[in-house]
Motif scaffolding. Structure first.
Motif, PDB file in Angstrom:
ATOM      1  N   GLY A  14       0.803  -1.206   0.000  1.00 55.59           N
ATOM      2  CA  GLY A  14       0.000   0.000   0.000  1.00 55.59           C
ATOM      3  C   GLY A  14       0.838   1.259   0.000  1.00 55.59           C
ATOM      4  N   ALA A  15       2.093   1.181   0.495  1.00 56.55           N
ATOM      5  CA  ALA A  15       2.950   2.355   0.603  1.00 56.55           C
ATOM      6  C   ALA A  15       3.731   2.632  -0.677  1.00 56.55           C
ATOM      7  CB  ALA A  15       3.915   2.177   1.768  1.00 56.55           C
ATOM      8  N   LEU A  16       3.510   1.838  -1.700  1.00 59.67           N
ATOM      9  CA  LEU A  16       4.235   2.008  -2.943  1.00 59.67           C
ATOM     10  C   LEU A  16       4.002   3.406  -3.503  1.00 59.67           C
ATOM     11  CD1 LEU A  16       5.990   0.242  -4.845  1.00 59.67           C
ATOM     12  CD2 LEU A  16       3.926  -0.157  -6.171  1.00 59.67           C
ATOM     13  N   SER A  17       5.076   4.101  -3.872  1.00 57.65           N
ATOM     14  CA  SER A  17       4.967   5.452  -4.417  1.00 57.65           C
ATOM     15  C   SER A  17       5.460   5.466  -5.858  1.00 57.65           C
ATOM     16  CB  SER A  17       5.773   6.434  -3.567  1.00 57.65           C
ATOM     17  OG  SER A  17       7.109   6.003  -3.436  1.00 57.65           O
ATOM     18  N   VAL A  18       4.700   6.131  -6.703  1.00 53.68           N
ATOM     19  CA  VAL A  18       4.980   6.125  -8.138  1.00 53.68           C
ATOM     20  C   VAL A  18       5.086   7.556  -8.639  1.00 53.68           C
ATOM     21  CG1 VAL A  18       4.167   5.427 -10.416  1.00 53.68           C
ATOM     22  CG2 VAL A  18       3.749   3.952  -8.439  1.00 53.68           C
ATOM     23  N   GLY A  19       6.116   7.824  -9.429  1.00 54.51           N
ATOM     24  CA  GLY A  19       6.305   9.153  -9.991  1.00 54.51           C
ATOM     25  C   GLY A  19       6.310   9.137 -11.512  1.00 54.51           C
ATOM     26  N   PHE A  20       5.860  10.229 -12.098  1.00 49.48           N
ATOM     27  CA  PHE A  20       5.863  10.391 -13.554  1.00 49.48           C
ATOM     28  C   PHE A  20       6.572  11.690 -13.900  1.00 49.48           C
ATOM     29  CE2 PHE A  20       2.288   7.604 -12.775  1.00 49.48           C
ATOM     30  CZ  PHE A  20       2.339   6.698 -13.832  1.00 49.48           C
ATOM     31  N   VAL A  21       7.669  11.585 -14.620  1.00 54.44           N
ATOM     32  CA  VAL A  21       8.323  12.764 -15.165  1.00 54.44           C
ATOM     33  C   VAL A  21       7.788  12.922 -16.576  1.00 54.44           C
ATOM     34  CG1 VAL A  21      10.505  13.795 -15.882  1.00 54.44           C
ATOM     35  CG2 VAL A  21      10.376  12.536 -13.734  1.00 54.44           C
ATOM     36  N   GLY A  22       6.873  13.863 -16.727  1.00 55.03           N
ATOM     37  CA  GLY A  22       6.111  13.991 -17.964  1.00 55.03           C
ATOM     38  C   GLY A  22       4.674  13.624 -17.680  1.00 55.03           C
ATOM     39  N   ALA A  23       3.741  14.449 -18.161  1.00 55.77           N
ATOM     40  CA  ALA A  23       2.338  14.238 -17.801  1.00 55.77           C
ATOM     41  C   ALA A  23       1.425  14.216 -19.025  1.00 55.77           C
ATOM     42  CB  ALA A  23       1.878  15.328 -16.825  1.00 55.77           C
ATOM     43  N   GLY A  24       1.916  13.627 -20.105  1.00 58.28           N
ATOM     44  CA  GLY A  24       1.130  13.549 -21.329  1.00 58.28           C
ATOM     45  C   GLY A  24       0.095  12.439 -21.292  1.00 58.28           C
ATOM     46  N   LYS A  25      -0.439  12.121 -22.461  1.00 58.10           N
ATOM     47  CA  LYS A  25      -1.510  11.125 -22.563  1.00 58.10           C
ATOM     48  C   LYS A  25      -1.080   9.758 -22.051  1.00 58.10           C
ATOM     49  CE  LYS A  25      -3.893  13.277 -26.490  1.00 58.10           C
ATOM     50  NZ  LYS A  25      -4.291  13.108 -27.914  1.00 58.10           N
ATOM     51  N   MET A  26       0.136   9.344 -22.404  1.00 57.78           N
ATOM     52  CA  MET A  26       0.582   8.020 -21.994  1.00 57.78           C
ATOM     53  C   MET A  26       0.785   7.946 -20.490  1.00 57.78           C
ATOM     54  SD  MET A  26       0.982   5.028 -23.034  1.00 57.78           S
ATOM     55  CE  MET A  26       1.102   5.212 -24.805  1.00 57.78           C
ATOM     56  N   ALA A  27       1.340   9.007 -19.923  1.00 60.85           N
ATOM     57  CA  ALA A  27       1.536   9.038 -18.475  1.00 60.85           C
ATOM     58  C   ALA A  27       0.196   8.914 -17.759  1.00 60.85           C
ATOM     59  CB  ALA A  27       2.228  10.335 -18.063  1.00 60.85           C
ATOM     60  N   PHE A  28      -0.788   9.670 -18.226  1.00 61.32           N
ATOM     61  CA  PHE A  28      -2.092   9.619 -17.566  1.00 61.32           C
ATOM     62  C   PHE A  28      -2.773   8.272 -17.786  1.00 61.32           C
ATOM     63  CE2 PHE A  28      -6.672  10.416 -17.173  1.00 61.32           C
ATOM     64  CZ  PHE A  28      -6.700  10.903 -15.875  1.00 61.32           C
ATOM     65  N   ALA A  29      -2.572   7.676 -18.967  1.00 62.52           N
ATOM     66  CA  ALA A  29      -3.157   6.359 -19.233  1.00 62.52           C
ATOM     67  C   ALA A  29      -2.634   5.323 -18.244  1.00 62.52           C
ATOM     68  CB  ALA A  29      -2.841   5.928 -20.666  1.00 62.52           C
ATOM     69  N   ILE A  30      -1.313   5.329 -18.020  1.00 56.89           N
ATOM     70  CA  ILE A  30      -0.722   4.387 -17.067  1.00 56.89           C
ATOM     71  C   ILE A  30      -1.205   4.696 -15.653  1.00 56.89           C
ATOM     72  CG2 ILE A  30       1.420   3.541 -16.045  1.00 56.89           C
ATOM     73  CD1 ILE A  30       2.807   4.255 -18.698  1.00 56.89           C
ATOM     74  N   ALA A  31      -1.165   5.972 -15.276  1.00 58.92           N
ATOM     75  CA  ALA A  31      -1.570   6.372 -13.925  1.00 58.92           C
ATOM     76  C   ALA A  31      -3.027   6.013 -13.655  1.00 58.92           C
ATOM     77  CB  ALA A  31      -1.348   7.868 -13.732  1.00 58.92           C
ATOM     78  N   ALA A  32      -3.888   6.263 -14.626  1.00 61.92           N
ATOM     79  CA  ALA A  32      -5.307   5.943 -14.456  1.00 61.92           C
ATOM     80  C   ALA A  32      -5.513   4.447 -14.311  1.00 61.92           C
ATOM     81  CB  ALA A  32      -6.110   6.479 -15.644  1.00 61.92           C
ATOM     82  N   GLY A  33      -4.746   3.679 -15.069  1.00 61.57           N
ATOM     83  CA  GLY A  33      -4.832   2.228 -14.956  1.00 61.57           C
ATOM     84  C   GLY A  33      -4.385   1.739 -13.594  1.00 61.57           C
ATOM     85  N   LEU A  34      -3.318   2.343 -13.056  1.00 61.91           N
ATOM     86  CA  LEU A  34      -2.817   1.968 -11.734  1.00 61.91           C
ATOM     87  C   LEU A  34      -3.866   2.250 -10.660  1.00 61.91           C
ATOM     88  CD1 LEU A  34       0.860   3.329 -11.795  1.00 61.91           C
ATOM     89  CD2 LEU A  34       0.052   1.041 -12.372  1.00 61.91           C
ATOM     90  N   LEU A  35      -4.514   3.405 -10.761  1.00 62.83           N
ATOM     91  CA  LEU A  35      -5.532   3.761  -9.774  1.00 62.83           C
ATOM     92  C   LEU A  35      -6.741   2.844  -9.885  1.00 62.83           C
ATOM     93  CD1 LEU A  35      -5.569   7.674  -9.704  1.00 62.83           C
ATOM     94  CD2 LEU A  35      -4.095   6.066  -8.495  1.00 62.83           C
ATOM     95  N   ALA A  36      -7.141   2.541 -11.115  1.00 67.68           N
ATOM     96  CA  ALA A  36      -8.301   1.675 -11.313  1.00 67.68           C
ATOM     97  C   ALA A  36      -8.056   0.278 -10.760  1.00 67.68           C
ATOM     98  CB  ALA A  36      -8.647   1.597 -12.803  1.00 67.68           C
ATOM     99  N   SER A  37      -6.793  -0.151 -10.787  1.00 65.51           N
ATOM    100  CA  SER A  37      -6.459  -1.490 -10.287  1.00 65.51           C
ATOM    101  C   SER A  37      -6.481  -1.558  -8.775  1.00 65.51           C
ATOM    102  CB  SER A  37      -5.074  -1.902 -10.782  1.00 65.51           C
ATOM    103  OG  SER A  37      -4.061  -1.164 -10.100  1.00 65.51           O
ATOM    104  N   GLY A  38      -6.315  -0.392  -8.120  1.00 69.00           N
ATOM    105  CA  GLY A  38      -6.251  -0.368  -6.660  1.00 69.00           C
ATOM    106  C   GLY A  38      -4.864  -0.674  -6.125  1.00 69.00           C
ATOM    107  N   ASN A  39      -3.895  -0.885  -7.025  1.00 71.10           N
ATOM    108  CA  ASN A  39      -2.533  -1.206  -6.586  1.00 71.10           C
ATOM    109  C   ASN A  39      -1.821  -0.022  -5.947  1.00 71.10           C
ATOM    110  OD1 ASN A  39      -2.590  -3.882  -7.388  1.00 71.10           O
ATOM    111  ND2 ASN A  39      -1.763  -3.470  -9.425  1.00 71.10           N
ATOM    112  N   VAL A  40      -2.213   1.183  -6.361  1.00 66.81           N
ATOM    113  CA  VAL A  40      -1.573   2.391  -5.858  1.00 66.81           C
ATOM    114  C   VAL A  40      -2.652   3.400  -5.486  1.00 66.81           C
ATOM    115  CG1 VAL A  40       0.082   4.238  -6.352  1.00 66.81           C
ATOM    116  CG2 VAL A  40       0.396   1.993  -7.395  1.00 66.81           C
ATOM    117  N   GLN A  41      -2.482   4.064  -4.365  1.00 68.49           N
ATOM    118  CA  GLN A  41      -3.428   5.088  -3.930  1.00 68.49           C
ATOM    119  C   GLN A  41      -3.105   6.421  -4.613  1.00 68.49           C
ATOM    120  OE1 GLN A  41      -6.115   4.218  -2.043  1.00 68.49           O
ATOM    121  NE2 GLN A  41      -5.188   2.200  -2.393  1.00 68.49           N
ATOM    122  N   PRO A  42      -4.123   7.230  -4.918  1.00 70.40           N
ATOM    123  CA  PRO A  42      -3.895   8.493  -5.641  1.00 70.40           C
ATOM    124  C   PRO A  42      -2.857   9.398  -4.994  1.00 70.40           C
ATOM    125  CG  PRO A  42      -6.239   8.027  -5.492  1.00 70.40           C
ATOM    126  CD  PRO A  42      -5.549   7.004  -4.646  1.00 70.40           C
TER     127      PRO A  42
END
Length: 270
Positions: free
Chosen positions: A3-31
């Motif tokens: 649950g404490a896993l922290s994820v960073g994105f350098v760059g916030a384009g479409k692909m970054a948001f696609a991955i981030a949204a998928g991670l949140l939808a999975s419940g693996n990472v908290q917003p």
């Protein structure tokens, strides 16, 4: 997944948001455990609206994450890496999604011993139907591969493969989306031409493509066999296919994959 896993994105384009949204939808990472950086707020607002942290400072991202996704354009990635390299530690898992940039090039721009992986996702990650390919650097082993795969697998299919296949995957699954969308648009327009309303046409086309993909996966049959199963002697399908053959559809699509793959390789050389 911790649950404490922290994820960073350098760059916030479409692909970054696609991955981030998928991670949140999975419940693996908290917003609140996701942070993204970009020079302006043009794309960051999407991350904010989803409850994720944002910043204009790349260094802030590196300092506050354990898994670092490099989601900037290939042309500026070397410059970005030079600026954040002093902050990267052996505790970081660095994941590049920049088309064409090789593991060797990434490792040369990062501190000795950095754990680097190269990931090529596509945009359907945002609806958890993505297609992702990855390979590991010289300091990343099975543990890192499993961690990445577990993290992003909720975004869709994730396959480890030799680096020599990654650019081909870009030409097929990355760029291939545009080919499929163009074909879908043409099918929809064809139905509209024959008198069907656009919204109904679009829905039928989308489900036709979805059903075709599911049959390839679930039957295990070669696409050529499935195509033949649809054709009846003198029927509607064979007449339509004849027109596609006159337009060299198959060779044109193969040429498109070759062109996209070659361009990905060119980006790496630059």
């Amino acid at each position: 997944m911790e649950g404490a896993l922290s994820v960073g994105f350098v760059g916030a384009g479409k692909m970054a948001f696609a991955i981030a949204a998928g991670l949140l939808a999975s419940g693996n990472v908290q917003p609140e455990k996701v942070i993204a950086s970009a020079p302006s707020d043009n794309n960051l607002y999407k991350f904010k609206e989803a409850g994720m942290q944002t910043t204009h400072n790349n260094a802030c991202v590196v300092k506050n994450c354990t898994i670092l996704f490099l989601t900037v354009k290939p042309s500026i990635l070397p410059e970005v890496l030079r600026s954040i390299s002093p902050l990267v530690t052996p505790a970081h898992l660095v994941v590049s999604v920049a088309a064409g940039i090789t593991i060797e090039a990434l490792e040369n721009l990062l501190p000795l011993g950095s754990k680097v992986l190269r990931l090529m996702p596509n945009l359907p990650c945002v609806v958890q139907q993505g297609t992702m390919a990855f390979c590991c650097g010289s300091n990343a082993g099975e543990r890192e591969a499993v961690l990445l795969k577990n993290l992003v697998s909720a975004c869709g299919l994730c396959e480890e493969m030799p680096e020599s296949y990654i650019d081909i995957h870009t030409g097929v699954s990355g760029s291939g989306l545009a080919y499929v969308y163009t074909f879908a648009e043409a099918l929809t327009d064809g139905a509209v031409k024959m008198g069907m309303p656009y919204e109904l046409s679009k829905k039928l086309v989308a489900h036709t493509l979805l059903g075709a993909a599911k049959m390839i996966l679930e039957t295990g049959e070669h696409p050529a066999k499935l195509k033949s199963d649809v054709c009846t002697p003198g029927g509607t399908t064979i007449h339509g296919l004849y027109q596609l053959e006159k337009g060299n559809l198959r060779s044109t699509v193969m040429d498109a994959v070759e062109a996209a793959t070659s361009r990905a390789r060119e980006l790496g050389k630059k």
